[in-house]
Motif scaffolding. Structure first.
Motif, short mmCIF file in Angstrom:
data_model
loop_
_atom_site.label_atom_id
_atom_site.label_comp_id
_atom_site.label_asym_id
_atom_site.label_seq_id
_atom_site.Cartn_x
_atom_site.Cartn_y
_atom_site.Cartn_z
N VAL B 13 32.31 50.89 42.96
CA VAL B 13 32.55 51.17 44.38
C VAL B 13 33.99 51.58 44.59
O VAL B 13 34.87 51.19 43.82
CB VAL B 13 32.22 49.93 45.26
CG1 VAL B 13 30.78 49.49 45.05
CG2 VAL B 13 33.18 48.81 45.00
N PRO B 14 34.27 52.36 45.65
CA PRO B 14 35.66 52.72 45.96
C PRO B 14 36.33 51.58 46.70
O PRO B 14 35.68 50.72 47.32
CB PRO B 14 35.50 53.95 46.85
CG PRO B 14 34.18 53.76 47.51
CD PRO B 14 33.30 53.04 46.52
N VAL B 19 30.29 45.57 49.46
CA VAL B 19 29.30 45.49 48.40
C VAL B 19 28.58 44.14 48.50
O VAL B 19 29.18 43.13 48.87
CB VAL B 19 29.97 45.67 47.02
CG1 VAL B 19 31.01 44.60 46.74
CG2 VAL B 19 28.95 45.71 45.90
N ALA B 20 27.29 44.16 48.20
CA ALA B 20 26.48 42.95 48.29
C ALA B 20 25.80 42.66 46.96
O ALA B 20 25.25 43.58 46.33
CB ALA B 20 25.42 43.11 49.39
N PHE B 60 34.92 37.35 51.85
CA PHE B 60 33.71 36.96 51.13
C PHE B 60 32.78 36.14 52.03
O PHE B 60 33.22 35.19 52.66
CB PHE B 60 34.08 36.14 49.89
CG PHE B 60 34.95 36.87 48.92
CD1 PHE B 60 36.32 36.89 49.07
CD2 PHE B 60 34.40 37.55 47.85
CE1 PHE B 60 37.14 37.58 48.18
CE2 PHE B 60 35.19 38.24 46.95
CZ PHE B 60 36.57 38.26 47.12
N THR B 61 31.52 36.52 52.05
CA THR B 61 30.51 35.78 52.81
C THR B 61 29.34 35.48 51.89
O THR B 61 28.82 36.38 51.23
CB THR B 61 30.01 36.60 54.01
OG1 THR B 61 31.12 36.90 54.86
CG2 THR B 61 28.98 35.81 54.81
N ALA B 62 28.93 34.22 51.88
CA ALA B 62 27.80 33.82 51.04
C ALA B 62 26.68 33.28 51.91
O ALA B 62 26.92 32.65 52.94
CB ALA B 62 28.25 32.76 50.04
N ILE B 75 31.00 41.18 49.83
CA ILE B 75 32.44 41.39 49.73
C ILE B 75 32.79 42.57 50.61
O ILE B 75 32.28 43.68 50.42
CB ILE B 75 32.88 41.67 48.28
CG1 ILE B 75 32.41 40.55 47.34
CG2 ILE B 75 34.40 41.84 48.21
CD1 ILE B 75 32.73 40.83 45.87
N ARG B 76 33.66 42.32 51.58
CA ARG B 76 34.09 43.40 52.48
C ARG B 76 35.45 43.90 52.04
O ARG B 76 36.24 43.18 51.42
CB ARG B 76 34.18 42.88 53.92
CG ARG B 76 32.84 42.55 54.56
CD ARG B 76 33.05 42.09 56.01
NE ARG B 76 33.86 40.87 56.06
CZ ARG B 76 33.38 39.66 55.88
NH1 ARG B 76 32.09 39.49 55.64
NH2 ARG B 76 34.16 38.61 55.95
#
Lengths: 116, 110
Positions: B13-14, B19-20, B60-62, B75-76
């Protein structure tokens, strides 16, 4: 987080020799220590679980006579790879857990073993 | 079937992308859930625990769905330093025995 050390960090040995790896919890008492093995491009695989003062419990497929584990104190566990062969070359990682750790295991930095 | 399954990737990814990662586990007796990060030739390091209510730590979100036995990590605003292998991990039992997924490799590019 708590600190776990491993020694040595890397070792190269000849086929047929035995290698001892130490895992120490430096600032807490580790009731349970776990030994993992990681081959290249694969994830960690649990080899055995050791509780202080007890015999280790080995995972299926792990030879207990080849991988000797001793957990004689609350801060030290050792893994001895006996009569090492090239297929034993891997990254060996220990982790430690204590009653004060809640759910977290604390990992050592790993030992990279290369058997020639 | 593996007890913890992940897409191995790699995800390329750039910088700045979102991304998940997804993960499923098969043992309904699992009690604790984590995402670990592992850099090349290093030990895994705990990124975050995962709770049923969902939890966030900065970028980060889980999320955890116990009914479907599914765990995710978002992940943002990806950074170059996020490049690593992300391990989905479940724990159970006394001493919290951990089972690791195969890992998902992330490569963030400029």
């Amino acid at each position: 987080g708590a600190v776990v050390s491993q020694h040595p960090s890397w070792v190269i040995c000849k086929s047929g020799t035995s290698v001892k790896i130490e895992c120490r919890s430096l600032d807490f008492q580790a009731t349970t220590m776990f030994w993992y093995r990681q081959f290249p491009k694969q994830s960690l695989m649990l080899m055995a679980t050791s509780n202080e003062g007890s015999k280790a419990t080995y995972e299926q497929g792990v030879e207990k006579d080849k991988f000797l584990i001793n957990h004689a104190s609350l801060t030290l566990s050792t893994l001895t790879v006996t009569s090492a062969h090239p297929e034993d070359s891997s990254f060996y990682i220990c982790s430690a857990w204590g009653s004060s750790s809640y759910n977290e295991q604390f990992f050592g930095p790993g030992t990279r073993l290369t058997v020639l | 079937r593996k007890e913890v399954e992940q897409d191995p990737g790699p995800f390329n990814v750039p910088e700045g992308a979102t991304v998940a990662f997804n993960c499923t586990y098969s043992n309904s007796a699992s009690q604790s859930f984590f995402w670990y990060r592992q850099d090349c030739r290093k030990e895994p390091k705990l990124l975050m625990s995962v709770y049923s209510s969902g939890n966030e730590d900065g970028r980060f979100t889980a999320q955890l769905n116990r009914a479907s036995q599914y765990i995710s990590l978002l992940i943002r605003d990806s950074k170059l330093s996020d490049s690593a292998t992300y391990l989905c991990v479940v724990g159970r039992g006394t001493g919290n025995m951990l089972t690791f997924g195969g890992g998902t490799r992330l490569m963030v590019k400029p």
